[in-house]
Design a protein around this motif. Structure first.
Motif: not given
Ligand SMILES: Cc1cc2nc3c(=O)[nH]c(=O)nc-3n(C[C@H](O)[C@H](O)[C@H](O)COP(=O)(O)O)c2cc1C
Length: 212
Positions: A38-43, A4-8, A82-87, A130-132
Motif C-alpha cells: 500500500v502506498i499512502r497519499r493524504d492530500l 494499491l495507491l490509497h488517496i484521501d 511515480q506513486e501512480l505509475e507504481g500502482a 497509465l494503461g493497465g
C-alpha cells in the motif's frame, strides 16, 4: 503482488465518510490479498499547491526548472506521478464539494496530469500513459444524484473523475457513492452501509481476479 495507491482528499478526520470507506476498502482488500503493498497519499497532509507560473514553466521544461520554487513543485509532481505509475489499483476518496471534487483533489489532478509523463499527444490524438491500472473512486455527498433523478445532472464529480482517469489511460474506473450524508442520521447510515456492501462486492471480485 498488487500495489494499491490509497488517496484521501477530505479535510475531515474521523468524521469523514470517504476516509472511513476508503479505509474499509483497503483493509478488506489487504485481508483478501495479504501480499498487497500500500502506498499512502493524504492530500490534506500537505495539500498539493495550486499551479502557478513557476510550476508550469517547470512542467514544460523539466530539465531546466527555473529557480527553487519550480524545482520543489516539479519534485512533488514527479513523486506523485511515480506513486501512480507504481500502482496497479488506485483507491480514491472524494467528497462532493459544490457539485464536484474538492479543490485539494483538483490540485492533485493538475499536478499529475502532465503532458509527456501521464499522457501524450500523438498524430492519432491524445494517448494516456497509465494503461493497465484500475481506479476505485469512493464518493460521499450530502444529497442524491444517482438513478437519473432530478438532481443527477448536477453531479459534475463522477463524469469529471471518470473522464480524467480514462484520459490518463486507465482501463477500469469504478465508483462507489455514499449519498444522502446530509440527511437525517438513520438515512445517512443506511446509505453508508449500502456503500460498504458495494465495497465488499468489489473486493471479492478483485480477490477472485475478475473485473471489479
Ligand atoms: C464546502 C462543502 C460543500 C459541499 N457541497 C456539496 C454539494 O454540492 N452537494 C452535496 O450533495 N453535498 C455537498 N456537501 C456535503 C458533502 O459532500 C458531504 O458532507 C460528504 O459526506 C463529505 O465527504 P467527507 O465526509 O468524506 O468529508 C458539501 C460539504 C461541504 C463542507
Amino acid at each position: 503482488m498488487t500495489t494499491l495507491l490509497h488517496i484521501d482528499s477530505s479535510p475531515l478526520g474521523e468524521a469523514s465518510v470517504t476516509r472511513r470507506l476508503t479505509g474499509e476498502f483497503v483493509h478488506r482488500w489487504c485481508e483478501a490479498q495479504p501480499a498487497t503493498r500500500v502506498i499512502r497519499r493524504d492530500l490534506q497532509d500537505p495539500p498539493p499547491p495550486h499551479l502557478d507560473e513557476a510550476a508550469l514553466a517547470a512542467f514544460w521544461n523539466p530539465d531546466a526548472p527555473a529557480g527553487p520554487d519550480s524545482r520543489v513543485v516539479l519534485a512533488l509532481s514527479d513523486t506523485m506521478i511515480q506513486e501512480l505509475e507504481g500502482a496497479d489499483l488506485v483507491v480514491l476518496g472524494s467528497p462532493m464539494y459544490n457539485f464536484t471534487v474538492t479543490s485539494t483533489l483538483k490540485a492533485w489532478m493538475d499536478m499529475v496530469g502532465r503532458a509527456g509523463r501521464t499522457f501524450r499527444y500523438t498524430e492519432e490524438g491524445v494517448q494516456g500513459l497509465l494503461g493497465g491500472r484500475r481506479a476505485v473512486v469512493i464518493t460521499a455527498r450530502g444529497g442524491f444524484y444517482r438513478g437519473g433523478g432530478p438532481t443527477s445532472g448536477a453531479d459534475h464529480q463522477t463524469a469529471l473523475l471518470d473522464t480524467y482517469f480514462r484520459f490518463l489511460g486507465m482501463d477500469e474506473v469504478m465508483f462507489v457513492h455514499a449519498e444522502g450524508q446530509g440527511m437525517e442520521r438513520e438515512r445517512a447510515r443506511t446509505e453508508e452501509d449500502r456503500a460498504r456492501s458495494e465495497i465488499r462486492r468489489l473486493v471479492s471480485a478483485g480477490a477472485a481476479g475478475a473485473c471489479l
